[in-house]
Write a protein that holds these residues in place. Structure first.
Motif, PDB file in Angstrom:
ATOM      1  N   HIS A   1       0.831  -1.210   0.000  1.00 61.30           N
ATOM      2  CA  HIS A   1       0.000   0.000   0.000  1.00 61.30           C
ATOM      3  C   HIS A   1       0.866   1.261   0.000  1.00 61.30           C
ATOM      4  CE1 HIS A   1      -2.156   3.242   2.266  1.00 61.30           C
ATOM      5  NE2 HIS A   1      -2.841   3.145   1.146  1.00 61.30           N
ATOM      6  N   THR A   2       1.914   1.261   0.810  1.00 58.83           N
ATOM      7  CA  THR A   2       2.806   2.434   0.862  1.00 58.83           C
ATOM      8  C   THR A   2       3.402   2.702  -0.523  1.00 58.83           C
ATOM      9  OG1 THR A   2       3.337   1.942   3.143  1.00 58.83           O
ATOM     10  CG2 THR A   2       4.841   3.414   2.004  1.00 58.83           C
ATOM     11  N   ALA A   3       3.850   1.635  -1.194  1.00 60.77           N
ATOM     12  CA  ALA A   3       4.466   1.809  -2.521  1.00 60.77           C
ATOM     13  C   ALA A   3       3.435   2.338  -3.526  1.00 60.77           C
ATOM     14  CB  ALA A   3       5.050   0.481  -2.996  1.00 60.77           C
ATOM     15  N   LEU A   4       2.228   1.756  -3.512  1.00 62.80           N
ATOM     16  CA  LEU A   4       1.188   2.163  -4.471  1.00 62.80           C
ATOM     17  C   LEU A   4       0.759   3.609  -4.239  1.00 62.80           C
ATOM     18  CD1 LEU A   4      -1.165  -0.955  -4.388  1.00 62.80           C
ATOM     19  CD2 LEU A   4       0.479  -0.351  -6.166  1.00 62.80           C
TER      20      LEU A   4
ATOM     21  N   TYR B   1      -4.578  -5.848  -6.819  1.00 63.44           N
ATOM     22  CA  TYR B   1      -4.983  -4.628  -6.123  1.00 63.44           C
ATOM     23  C   TYR B   1      -5.839  -3.785  -7.050  1.00 63.44           C
ATOM     24  CZ  TYR B   1      -1.150  -2.333  -8.684  1.00 63.44           C
ATOM     25  OH  TYR B   1      -0.326  -1.852  -9.659  1.00 63.44           O
ATOM     26  N   ASN B   2      -6.738  -3.014  -6.462  1.00 63.75           N
ATOM     27  CA  ASN B   2      -7.598  -2.138  -7.268  1.00 63.75           C
ATOM     28  C   ASN B   2      -8.261  -1.083  -6.393  1.00 63.75           C
ATOM     29  OD1 ASN B   2      -8.947  -4.767  -6.475  1.00 63.75           O
ATOM     30  ND2 ASN B   2     -10.732  -3.527  -6.923  1.00 63.75           N
ATOM     31  N   LEU B   3      -8.779  -0.053  -7.067  1.00 68.58           N
ATOM     32  CA  LEU B   3      -9.499   1.012  -6.359  1.00 68.58           C
ATOM     33  C   LEU B   3     -10.968   0.621  -6.328  1.00 68.58           C
ATOM     34  CD1 LEU B   3      -8.295   4.412  -7.869  1.00 68.58           C
ATOM     35  CD2 LEU B   3      -8.112   3.715  -5.489  1.00 68.58           C
ATOM     36  N   ILE B   4     -11.632   0.816  -5.202  1.00 66.20           N
ATOM     37  CA  ILE B   4     -13.090   0.643  -5.192  1.00 66.20           C
ATOM     38  C   ILE B   4     -13.725   1.820  -4.454  1.00 66.20           C
ATOM     39  CG2 ILE B   4     -13.077  -1.875  -5.374  1.00 66.20           C
ATOM     40  CD1 ILE B   4     -13.916  -2.015  -2.444  1.00 66.20           C
ATOM     41  N   SER B   5     -14.999   2.037  -4.732  1.00 63.80           N
ATOM     42  CA  SER B   5     -15.698   3.128  -4.063  1.00 63.80           C
ATOM     43  C   SER B   5     -17.197   2.860  -4.075  1.00 63.80           C
ATOM     44  CB  SER B   5     -15.406   4.439  -4.804  1.00 63.80           C
ATOM     45  OG  SER B   5     -16.224   5.476  -4.293  1.00 63.80           O
ATOM     46  N   SER B   6     -17.885   3.379  -3.059  1.00 64.92           N
ATOM     47  CA  SER B   6     -19.349   3.285  -3.035  1.00 64.92           C
ATOM     48  C   SER B   6     -19.945   4.279  -4.014  1.00 64.92           C
ATOM     49  CB  SER B   6     -19.874   3.603  -1.635  1.00 64.92           C
ATOM     50  OG  SER B   6     -19.301   2.762  -0.687  1.00 64.92           O
TER      51      SER B   6
ATOM     52  N   PHE C   1      -5.461 -12.932   2.243  1.00 66.77           N
ATOM     53  CA  PHE C   1      -5.500 -11.874   3.227  1.00 66.77           C
ATOM     54  C   PHE C   1      -5.806 -10.612   2.425  1.00 66.77           C
ATOM     55  CE2 PHE C   1      -3.683  -8.268   5.445  1.00 66.77           C
ATOM     56  CZ  PHE C   1      -4.267  -8.424   6.687  1.00 66.77           C
ATOM     57  N   SER C   2      -6.883  -9.919   2.774  1.00 65.83           N
ATOM     58  CA  SER C   2      -7.271  -8.728   2.016  1.00 65.83           C
ATOM     59  C   SER C   2      -7.297  -7.511   2.916  1.00 65.83           C
ATOM     60  CB  SER C   2      -8.658  -8.925   1.400  1.00 65.83           C
ATOM     61  OG  SER C   2      -8.608  -9.976   0.460  1.00 65.83           O
ATOM     62  N   ALA C   3      -6.841  -6.399   2.383  1.00 67.82           N
ATOM     63  CA  ALA C   3      -6.851  -5.154   3.160  1.00 67.82           C
ATOM     64  C   ALA C   3      -7.357  -4.031   2.277  1.00 67.82           C
ATOM     65  CB  ALA C   3      -5.449  -4.845   3.676  1.00 67.82           C
ATOM     66  N   LEU C   4      -8.267  -3.235   2.837  1.00 70.07           N
ATOM     67  CA  LEU C   4      -8.798  -2.075   2.111  1.00 70.07           C
ATOM     68  C   LEU C   4      -8.369  -0.812   2.863  1.00 70.07           C
ATOM     69  CD1 LEU C   4     -10.644  -1.088  -0.238  1.00 70.07           C
ATOM     70  CD2 LEU C   4     -12.517  -1.070   1.387  1.00 70.07           C
ATOM     71  N   TYR C   5      -7.577   0.013   2.178  1.00 68.00           N
ATOM     72  CA  TYR C   5      -7.058   1.242   2.796  1.00 68.00           C
ATOM     73  C   TYR C   5      -7.866   2.433   2.303  1.00 68.00           C
ATOM     74  CZ  TYR C   5      -3.063  -1.744   3.812  1.00 68.00           C
ATOM     75  OH  TYR C   5      -2.271  -2.754   4.270  1.00 68.00           O
ATOM     76  N   PRO C   6      -8.249   3.343   3.201  1.00 69.70           N
ATOM     77  CA  PRO C   6      -9.061   4.493   2.771  1.00 69.70           C
ATOM     78  C   PRO C   6      -8.328   5.378   1.768  1.00 69.70           C
ATOM     79  CG  PRO C   6      -8.313   4.777   5.043  1.00 69.70           C
ATOM     80  CD  PRO C   6      -7.940   3.389   4.640  1.00 69.70           C
ATOM     81  N   ASP C   7      -9.064   5.874   0.780  1.00 63.33           N
ATOM     82  CA  ASP C   7      -8.525   6.815  -0.195  1.00 63.33           C
ATOM     83  C   ASP C   7      -9.269   8.127   0.078  1.00 63.33           C
ATOM     84  OD1 ASP C   7      -6.910   7.527  -2.306  1.00 63.33           O
ATOM     85  OD2 ASP C   7      -8.393   7.013  -3.825  1.00 63.33           O
ATOM     86  N   LYS C   8      -8.567   9.084   0.651  1.00 63.36           N
ATOM     87  CA  LYS C   8      -9.233  10.299   1.130  1.00 63.36           C
ATOM     88  C   LYS C   8      -9.017  11.481   0.197  1.00 63.36           C
ATOM     89  CE  LYS C   8      -9.155   9.007   5.962  1.00 63.36           C
ATOM     90  NZ  LYS C   8      -8.726   9.312   7.305  1.00 63.36           N
TER      91      LYS C   8
ATOM     92  N   ILE D   1      -8.234   1.582  -1.481  1.00 60.86           N
ATOM     93  CA  ILE D   1      -7.297   0.756  -2.253  1.00 60.86           C
ATOM     94  C   ILE D   1      -7.360  -0.650  -1.666  1.00 60.86           C
ATOM     95  CG2 ILE D   1      -4.853   0.350  -2.787  1.00 60.86           C
ATOM     96  CD1 ILE D   1      -4.418   3.377  -2.640  1.00 60.86           C
ATOM     97  N   MET D   2      -7.822  -1.612  -2.478  1.00 62.58           N
ATOM     98  CA  MET D   2      -7.970  -2.997  -2.029  1.00 62.58           C
ATOM     99  C   MET D   2      -6.755  -3.808  -2.458  1.00 62.58           C
ATOM    100  SD  MET D   2      -9.890  -5.221  -0.590  1.00 62.58           S
ATOM    101  CE  MET D   2     -11.621  -5.455  -0.641  1.00 62.58           C
ATOM    102  N   ILE D   3      -6.174  -4.541  -1.516  1.00 58.42           N
ATOM    103  CA  ILE D   3      -5.024  -5.398  -1.828  1.00 58.42           C
ATOM    104  C   ILE D   3      -5.361  -6.820  -1.385  1.00 58.42           C
ATOM    105  CG2 ILE D   3      -2.566  -5.852  -1.308  1.00 58.42           C
ATOM    106  CD1 ILE D   3      -2.278  -2.812  -0.826  1.00 58.42           C
ATOM    107  N   ASN D   4      -5.221  -7.792  -2.298  1.00 55.53           N
ATOM    108  CA  ASN D   4      -5.531  -9.192  -1.982  1.00 55.53           C
ATOM    109  C   ASN D   4      -4.269 -10.040  -2.120  1.00 55.53           C
ATOM    110  OD1 ASN D   4      -8.524  -8.783  -1.941  1.00 55.53           O
ATOM    111  ND2 ASN D   4      -8.150  -8.294  -4.088  1.00 55.53           N
ATOM    112  N   ILE D   5      -3.848 -10.642  -1.006  1.00 54.29           N
ATOM    113  CA  ILE D   5      -2.634 -11.463  -1.026  1.00 54.29           C
ATOM    114  C   ILE D   5      -3.023 -12.936  -0.856  1.00 54.29           C
ATOM    115  CG2 ILE D   5      -0.434 -11.917   0.142  1.00 54.29           C
ATOM    116  CD1 ILE D   5      -0.584  -8.994   1.118  1.00 54.29           C
ATOM    117  N   PRO D   6      -2.734 -13.783  -1.877  1.00 58.31           N
ATOM    118  CA  PRO D   6      -3.074 -15.209  -1.729  1.00 58.31           C
ATOM    119  C   PRO D   6      -2.162 -15.863  -0.691  1.00 58.31           C
ATOM    120  CG  PRO D   6      -1.892 -14.829  -3.800  1.00 58.31           C
ATOM    121  CD  PRO D   6      -2.045 -13.489  -3.144  1.00 58.31           C
TER     122      PRO D   6
END
Ligand code: HEC
Length: 216
Positions: free
Chosen positions: A54-57, A121-126, A166-173, A207-212
């Protein structure tokens, strides 16, 4: 002189003691790692791996925005006072010989990365402009709702088609006024979400990141 029997008893006690200690260490290691099978990448926790990615992206996206998009003379048809490059950053960049918007640049990178197939990884939003960037599963729906509400990352294990991730969604502000004005005035946004008016610092998506996970 110590009798042979006593020596054997002492030896036994010491061995049992060491054995108990070994059990405690093993138990602590497993408990702390959240289960042996869930460690990845040579023992690095998946949570830490996701944080690094996430930091790199996020850094690449900010660098592209700051050092490329901000130097263009035009942004979505509007002149930029501090622009020095005879080029426009615009959604229709392919048709206009311009350069992609930061979110598009991000997506172009993510498409190349997913060809490799190791992690995605990808961007998602409501409040998505691009249809491919809406929440696509119950997991993503829950994750984005949590992130919208708390403004904090959402991290969880999930299983998709028998593969554990393992999936993590980081806020995009909305870190800049430009995020807010461009989205609020975008024709698709205005049509779909007329009541959603972003303000500075609002969560705009994630920002969604999915690690198998191996062997899981
Ligand atoms: C000049 C216009 C513009 C600016 C500035 C802009 N965006 Fe976007 N953003 C878009 C467009 C257009 C898309 C859809 C692009 C695509 O096809 O991926 C998008 C996509 C997104 C998405 C994915 C969900 C969706 O709407 O498809 C997020 C999240 C997002 N932007 C957040 C931000 C943030 C945060 C900023 C500021 C740091 C920002 N945007 C700045 C125009 C803009």
């Amino acid at each position: 002189m110590i009798s042979a029997n006593r020596q054997i008893r002492r030896f036994r006690q010491r061995t049992l003691g060491l054995f108990a200690l070994a059990i405690v260490i093993c138990f602590t290691a497993v408990a702390c790692s959240g289960g042996g099978a869930q460690t990845q990448a040579g023992g690095v926790q998946p949570e830490l791996v996701a944080d690094y990615i996430h930091t790199a992206l996020a850094s690449d996206r900010t660098a592209y925005t700051k050092h490329v998009v901000n130097r263009a003379k035009k942004l979505e048809g509007k002149p930029k006072d501090d622009g020095v490059l005879e080029i426009e950053a615009t959604e229709g960049w392919e048709q206009t010989n311009g350069i992609p918007l930061p979110a598009q640049m991000f997506r172009l990178g993510s498409e190349i990365a997913s060809e490799d197939g190791t992690f995605t990884y990808n961007l998602i939003s409501s409040w998505y402009i691009n249809d491919n960037q809406g929440p696509k599963s119950d997991f993503e729906q829950t994750a984005i709702e949590q992130v919208n509400e708390t403004g904090e990352p959402y991290k969880e294990y999930q299983e998709v088609g028998g593969q554990k991730y393992f999936s993590a969604l980081y806020p995009d502000k909305a870190v800049a006024e430009a995020c807010v004005t461009c989205h609020n005035t975008h024709p698709i946004h205005k049509e779909r979400y007329p009541d959603k008016v972003f303000k500075l610092d609002d969560v705009m998506g994630g920002i969604m990141i999915n690690i198998p996970l191996e062997g899981a």
